[in-house]
Each structure stands twice: as C-alpha cells, then as structure tokens.
Design an enzyme around this catalytic site. Structure first.
Site, PDB file in Angstrom:
ATOM      1  N   GLY A 190       8.147  50.610 108.860  1.00 21.41           N
ATOM      2  CA  GLY A 190       7.474  50.172 110.080  1.00 21.41           C
ATOM      3  C   GLY A 190       7.697  48.681 110.263  1.00 21.41           C
ATOM      4  O   GLY A 190       8.743  48.144 109.906  1.00 21.41           O
ATOM      5  N   CYS A 191       6.699  47.990 110.803  1.00 17.67           N
ATOM      6  CA  CYS A 191       6.800  46.542 110.980  1.00 17.67           C
ATOM      7  C   CYS A 191       7.115  45.872 109.649  1.00 17.67           C
ATOM      8  O   CYS A 191       6.416  46.071 108.653  1.00 17.67           O
ATOM      9  CB  CYS A 191       5.488  46.001 111.540  1.00 17.67           C
ATOM     10  SG  CYS A 191       5.360  44.202 111.508  1.00 17.67           S
ATOM     11  N   PHE A 192       8.164  45.047 109.626  1.00 12.81           N
ATOM     12  CA  PHE A 192       8.616  44.506 108.332  1.00 12.81           C
ATOM     13  C   PHE A 192       7.739  43.397 107.767  1.00 12.81           C
ATOM     14  O   PHE A 192       7.891  43.027 106.606  1.00 12.81           O
ATOM     15  CB  PHE A 192      10.078  44.080 108.366  1.00 12.81           C
ATOM     16  CG  PHE A 192      10.515  43.154 109.481  1.00 12.81           C
ATOM     17  CD1 PHE A 192       9.633  42.417 110.242  1.00 12.81           C
ATOM     18  CD2 PHE A 192      11.876  43.022 109.760  1.00 12.81           C
ATOM     19  CE1 PHE A 192      10.059  41.551 111.247  1.00 12.81           C
ATOM     20  CE2 PHE A 192      12.324  42.165 110.764  1.00 12.81           C
ATOM     21  CZ  PHE A 192      11.407  41.429 111.509  1.00 12.81           C
ATOM     22  N   THR A 214       5.512  45.263 105.248  1.00 14.71           N
ATOM     23  CA  THR A 214       6.372  45.867 104.232  1.00 14.71           C
ATOM     24  C   THR A 214       6.801  44.830 103.205  1.00 14.71           C
ATOM     25  O   THR A 214       6.768  45.078 101.990  1.00 14.71           O
ATOM     26  CB  THR A 214       7.624  46.482 104.884  1.00 14.71           C
ATOM     27  OG1 THR A 214       7.234  47.350 105.941  1.00 14.71           O
ATOM     28  CG2 THR A 214       8.445  47.249 103.870  1.00 14.71           C
TER      29      THR A 214
END
Length: 380
Positions: A181-183, A186
C-alpha cells in the site's frame, strides 16, 4: 465516510516530457470533468441515503452489545450507476487516484447500532470501484508513459539508520522489495526490524523508466509504491521479513489498501533470488490457509522477479521520521498471525526473531506506524 490522503492532479504532456503521439491519455475537458465530479457527488449522496436507511431500519439492541465487523457484504450499485449515467458522464475516468474506504476490519469492535451499518462498507467499496473504472486495471505497456533516462537524484543516507540507501552495499547483505500500500508506513515497519541495514521507498513492477510520484499516481506507469529492504541474513531471515509483510497489511484487497485505491497500492513481493521466490510462494500458501479460516478471500499479492527498482523523490524517503511529517498509514493489518515456518513445507533459513518480539513490536490491527522511529533490538 471517506478520508483523502494525497491529491494527484492530471499533468500536462509537457510536464511528463511526452506528447499525445507517445501514448499518453488525453486530459479531460473542463465540462466533462465537471460532469464527472457532479456524478461522483450525487452517487456518494445516494450511498449516504442507503447507509442511513440501513442504520434506521432497526435501532433495537442486539443480543450482544459489542460486535465485530466482518468482511463487507455486496450491495447493488444500480442507484449509483443511474446517477452517473444521468449526469452524462459516459465512460470517462479521471487520472487522479481516488480514496478508498476501509475493507475488512475484523479487529474493530463497535456498538450494536453501528454493526447495522455493516452493509454500507460493501456498498462504498463497490461504488468506488465503479467510479474508479479503468484506474483499477494496470495500464498496458503500449499506453504507459515513456519516462526518462535520468535517474531520480537522492540523498544517499538513511534518515534514521544513517547507512546508505543506494548500493553497492557491504558484502553479505541481501535485498528484497515489498509493496503493502502507501510506502510511507511500509518503510517504517521494515526499518524498525533488527537486522535491517537500510530501506528506501520507490517504484517497481511497471513500465515507465525513472517515473515521478505524480506519474505513478496517475496510473499511467503500471508501477507499485514499494520499499526496498537491505538486510543482514545472519541477523534476520527472509522468513522474518515475510512475517512482517503478511501481518502488516491485508493482502486480499486487490488494487488498493485501506483508504488508498489504485494500481500503485497493490500487494507485492519482488524477489531478487530464486531462494526468495521459493520461500515467498510457500509463505503465501501457508498464509492463505490461515486467513481463509477467518473468512478472508483469495490473496492477491503478486510475486515477481527481475522488477527494476526506481528510487522515489527525497521527500518520500523515510518520510514518517522527518519533522513535520503527517502520520498517515492506510494499511489494514488483519491481526492474523503467520503460521509457523515449519508448516510452510519449504527448506530455507529458519526465523531468527522470536515470537516474544512479535508480541511486543509486531503489526497490530488499526495502525502500523505507531511508536518511535528508532530501530528495535532483540534486547529491548
């Protein structure tokens, strides 16, 4: 019902360094864009009316005062479809990435009244998928933006770990690339792991050379928002990294994660060695059994090798650790543990991080970015 993260507006051909003849989708005319905005607004109003109807249908307490929201139910979209058609939108889909509503939230405890809103989540999800249209399909190589030869300039030092984020790296270290998903979130989940030497955010598994963030968000590059993890296999095993990967997001959500919807938010493992591929595929099969037992659908994670990694802009690197950062993360951890490595049916480096570490520092439902930015150690 909706939370918007980052707005990516369509750019001109000149901004992309391209021309219409190079396969770039033409920008919409103002009138068409206005009609599409009106259609979206009316469709969301329709969704609200349906949700209120669901809520008001019965406010009597259920036998259990506290209930858990299960994976969303499907609801008909004929109302929203009629609204969009009446606005004269046709098949137009915007270039900007749209927000995504929460998917399955098995760990969220809510009141019995709110539980009656459960069908609303399925309606929101299906409605947004309809509004996104082609933006939930990966662009073809022929229609992808051409990109450029110049690599993204970066500051070659990790903001937290102080090690280089660009190789060559010291001998003995290995690399792997993940997308959840949104890095932003992450990356933080991985740099905090003991044994990780460095991390960097970037773009992978698409077709455009050296893309920009705006281009990736347009959906016209085919890339995914990803994190490259550089790790010391004598301190942390690939199996440990995979446990962090599976437990830090919902790998069944397809082209999106949480509030973020689009091809750049898909789940992915981009291996760099045949050994990583073998273990990754075995872990997927094992985790599929675990989440299927809890009512989740098929895992949509792609496992791909040989995908070039392109660094993202400097302001994205270790974003959540920098002053003034907005603590945003839309990942949807399920709270379901990865089965023991012994059950994966594969030989390889066994986990090095004990269960006690995961109990204290592992991903939890609701948020993956809480806590300090420093790297954890096994002695903490």
């Amino acid at each position: 019902f909706f939370r918007v993260r980052r707005l990516s507006l369509p750019m001109s051909y000149q901004s992309y360094g391209a021309s219409p003849s190079q396969g770039v989708a033409p920008l919409p005319d103002a009138g068409q864009a206005s009609r599409w905005g009106l259609a979206k607004g009316l469709a969301l109003v329709a969704a609200g009316v349906v949700a209120l109807g669901v809520a008001s249908s019965s406010l009597a307490p259920s036998p259990a005062s506290q209930q858990t929201i299960s994976p969303p139910h499907a609801v008909s979209l004929h109302v929203a479809t009629s609204v969009a058609n009446s606005a004269g939108v046709g098949a137009y889909t915007p270039l900007a990435a749209a927000p995504r509503t929460p998917g399955p939230m098995p760990g969220l405890v809510t009141s019995s009244v709110a539980h009656r809103l459960q069908p609303m989540y399925g309606f929101q999800e299906d409605l947004l998928k309809m509004l996104m249209g082609e933006k939930l399909k990966k662009v073809s190589p022929a229609n992808a933006l051409p990109g450029r030869d110049q690599a993204m300039p970066i500051v070659n030092q990790h903001y937290v770990l102080k090690n280089p984020i660009e190789g060559p790296f010291p001998e003995g270290l290995e690399t792997i690339v993940f997308g959840t998903g949104c890095f932003w979130g992450t990356e933080k989940m991985f740099w905090k792991l003991p044994g990780v030497y460095s991390t960097a955010v970037g773009y992978a598994a698409g077709y455009t050379n050296n893309p920009t963030y705006e281009e990736v968000c347009s959906g016209m590059t085919g890339h995914n928002e990803v994190v490259m993890v550089v790790y010391d296999p004598t301190k942390i095993s690939f199996a440990d990294l995979l446990r962090n990967f599976w437990e830090s997001h919902d790998p069944t959500q397809g082209m999106g994660q949480g509030n973020d919807m689009g091809t750049q938010y898909r789940s992915g493992i981009y291996f760099t060695t045949p050994e990583q591929q073998k273990i990754a595929e075995a872990s997927l099969a094992a985790y599929q059994k675990a989440i299927s037992a809890e009512g989740y659908g098929p895992i949509t994670t792609e496992i791909v090798g040989g995908a070039p990694f392109y660094y993202a802009e400097n302001y994205h690197q270790q974003y959540l650790a920098k002053p003034g950062a907005r603590p945003y993360c839309s990942a949807q951890p399920s709270g379901i543990s990865t089965p023991p490595f012994e059950t994966w049916g594969v030989e390889g480096a066994a986990p090095k991080i004990p269960d006690s570490y995961w109990a204290k520092y592992g991903p939890k439902p609701g948020c993956t970015i809480s806590g300090p930015n420093n790297q954890n150690t096994l002695s903490m």
